[in-house]
Design a protein around this motif. Structure first.
Motif, PDB file in Angstrom:
ATOM      1  N   ILE A  83       0.869  -1.177   0.000  1.00  0.00           N
ATOM      2  CA  ILE A  83       0.000   0.000   0.000  1.00  0.00           C
ATOM      3  C   ILE A  83       0.910   1.232   0.000  1.00  0.00           C
ATOM      4  O   ILE A  83       1.824   1.340   0.814  1.00  0.00           O
ATOM      5  CB  ILE A  83      -0.917   0.023   1.239  1.00  0.00           C
ATOM      6  CG1 ILE A  83      -1.660  -1.304   1.370  1.00  0.00           C
ATOM      7  CG2 ILE A  83      -1.884   1.196   1.144  1.00  0.00           C
ATOM      8  CD1 ILE A  83      -2.534  -1.663   0.182  1.00  0.00           C
ATOM      9  N   TYR A  84       0.664   2.149  -0.905  1.00  0.00           N
ATOM     10  CA  TYR A  84       1.497   3.340  -1.046  1.00  0.00           C
ATOM     11  C   TYR A  84       0.853   4.514  -0.295  1.00  0.00           C
ATOM     12  O   TYR A  84      -0.300   4.867  -0.567  1.00  0.00           O
ATOM     13  CB  TYR A  84       1.688   3.681  -2.525  1.00  0.00           C
ATOM     14  CG  TYR A  84       2.394   2.576  -3.285  1.00  0.00           C
ATOM     15  CD1 TYR A  84       3.780   2.539  -3.345  1.00  0.00           C
ATOM     16  CD2 TYR A  84       1.667   1.570  -3.914  1.00  0.00           C
ATOM     17  CE1 TYR A  84       4.449   1.510  -4.021  1.00  0.00           C
ATOM     18  CE2 TYR A  84       2.317   0.535  -4.584  1.00  0.00           C
ATOM     19  CZ  TYR A  84       3.696   0.505  -4.634  1.00  0.00           C
ATOM     20  OH  TYR A  84       4.343  -0.501  -5.295  1.00  0.00           O
ATOM     21  N   LEU A  85       1.600   5.087   0.633  1.00  0.00           N
ATOM     22  CA  LEU A  85       1.104   6.166   1.480  1.00  0.00           C
ATOM     23  C   LEU A  85       1.824   7.475   1.143  1.00  0.00           C
ATOM     24  O   LEU A  85       3.034   7.480   0.906  1.00  0.00           O
ATOM     25  CB  LEU A  85       1.327   5.839   2.960  1.00  0.00           C
ATOM     26  CG  LEU A  85       0.717   4.541   3.486  1.00  0.00           C
ATOM     27  CD1 LEU A  85       1.104   4.357   4.944  1.00  0.00           C
ATOM     28  CD2 LEU A  85      -0.792   4.538   3.319  1.00  0.00           C
ATOM     29  N   THR A  86       1.061   8.572   1.141  1.00  0.00           N
ATOM     30  CA  THR A  86       1.635   9.911   0.978  1.00  0.00           C
ATOM     31  C   THR A  86       1.451  10.650   2.293  1.00  0.00           C
ATOM     32  O   THR A  86       0.328  10.829   2.751  1.00  0.00           O
ATOM     33  CB  THR A  86       0.955  10.684  -0.162  1.00  0.00           C
ATOM     34  OG1 THR A  86       1.073   9.929  -1.382  1.00  0.00           O
ATOM     35  CG2 THR A  86       1.615  12.039  -0.356  1.00  0.00           C
ATOM     36  N   ILE A  87       2.571  11.070   2.892  1.00  0.00           N
ATOM     37  CA  ILE A  87       2.567  11.686   4.217  1.00  0.00           C
ATOM     38  C   ILE A  87       2.901  13.165   4.099  1.00  0.00           C
ATOM     39  O   ILE A  87       3.740  13.567   3.289  1.00  0.00           O
ATOM     40  CB  ILE A  87       3.603  11.005   5.144  1.00  0.00           C
ATOM     41  CG1 ILE A  87       3.402   9.487   5.121  1.00  0.00           C
ATOM     42  CG2 ILE A  87       3.502  11.537   6.570  1.00  0.00           C
ATOM     43  CD1 ILE A  87       2.069   9.025   5.594  1.00  0.00           C
ATOM     44  N   ASN A  88       2.233  13.988   4.928  1.00  0.00           N
ATOM     45  CA  ASN A  88       2.548  15.420   4.969  1.00  0.00           C
ATOM     46  C   ASN A  88       3.798  15.632   5.819  1.00  0.00           C
ATOM     47  O   ASN A  88       3.827  15.290   6.994  1.00  0.00           O
ATOM     48  CB  ASN A  88       1.372  16.211   5.555  1.00  0.00           C
ATOM     49  CG  ASN A  88       1.587  17.702   5.422  1.00  0.00           C
ATOM     50  OD1 ASN A  88       2.163  18.178   4.446  1.00  0.00           O
ATOM     51  ND2 ASN A  88       1.118  18.460   6.393  1.00  0.00           N
ATOM     52  N   THR A  89       4.837  16.173   5.196  1.00  0.00           N
ATOM     53  CA  THR A  89       6.085  16.390   5.921  1.00  0.00           C
ATOM     54  C   THR A  89       6.010  17.657   6.765  1.00  0.00           C
ATOM     55  O   THR A  89       5.208  18.550   6.495  1.00  0.00           O
ATOM     56  CB  THR A  89       7.274  16.501   4.927  1.00  0.00           C
ATOM     57  OG1 THR A  89       8.481  16.652   5.657  1.00  0.00           O
ATOM     58  CG2 THR A  89       7.101  17.686   4.009  1.00  0.00           C
TER      59      THR A  89
END
Length: 263
Positions: A101-107
């Protein structure tokens, strides 16, 4: 040819043909069930909803379900750092065990960008240009100039900035624009009794800028403090000033606070 036709009628040919047919069926049967076993046909799970979760919470959910994950990051100023912004596949998608599962995180750290060349461009053009670089238009003020709504100066954090200067992405850029009226004189507005925000709005409407802001007396609430002195002040000899002139104000929580003007 006659010998071949005679052979087709023999028992040996019929036995060989039946053996070949059964062999093909057996091979197909074995291949079908082997493929079902290898792909775990009908076995899997639905991807959970991960958007809006803290990264550690999302990881706990995925690991509990036996799913792997990979992480990418973006910076969105209005979102808390460490939060899952996007996922692929989406929640509810049926996947096999051990799927990634590919996750995009707010840095948490804003990347730096270079200020584009916005000098002497129209406000509308600059708004679009800044947006393309991940920057925003902050406060706008006017000064006397023959150009109307054209950027004359830009500043960030009170400091003048030029094209090529490095800024954090998402920064608000304050702009000084030309008023299109040159050195025209305007009436001095009466700011006495107005709050700081009201005074700023009044000055902006008169094509004037707010100058130095000071407080006098005990300040219990700066938002409700009102102007008790302004410079320049309206007098019998002075009612107009040049457009773009800064007006200094002194505020107090006590409207009747005596103020001694500076000489």
């Amino acid at each position: 040819m006659s010998k071949f036709l005679s052979y087709l009628k023999t028992k040996s040919f019929r036995n060989n043909l039946l053996a070949a047919i059964f062999t093909v069926i057996a091979i197909l049967f074995i291949a079908f069930f082997s493929l079902r076993y290898y792909t775990k046909h009908g076995q899997g799970l639905n991807v959970p909803e991960l958007k809006g979760l803290e990264f550690t919470q999302a990881v706990e959910k995925l690991e509990a379900l036996g799913l792997r994950y990979e992480v990418d990051s973006v910076y969105i100023m209005d979102q808390p750092p460490g939060m899952v912004i996007d996922q692929d596949p989406n929640a509810g998608t049926f996947v096999k065990d051990n799927r990634t599962i590919y996750l995009t995180i707010n840095t948490s750290q804003a990347p730096n960008v270079k200020l584009p060349d916005i000098e002497f461009k129209s406000l509308r053009e600059v708004q679009s240009l800044l947006e393309g670089f991940g920057l925003k238009v902050g406060d706008t003020s006017y000064k006397a100039d023959v150009s109307k709504d054209v950027v004359l100066e830009a500043s960030f954090g009170g400091n003048t900035i030029k094209a090529g200067d490095v800024l954090p992405k998402g920064s608000r850029i304050d702009l000084i624009l030309g008023d299109g009226r040159g050195n025209e004189d305007v009436e001095i507005p009466n700011l006495i009794g107005l709050t700081r925000d009201e005074a700023r709005f009044s000055l902006k409407g008169s094509m004037l800028n707010i100058g130095q802001v000071a407080y006098v007396g005990t300040i219990t609430d700066s938002a409700s403090a009102v102007v008790v002195m302004q410079t320049p002040i309206i007098s019998d000899t002075l009612t107009k000033i040049k457009m773009g002139t800064p007006v200094n104000i002194i505020l107090s929580n006590q409207p009747n606070q005596p103020v001694v003007p500076n000489d």
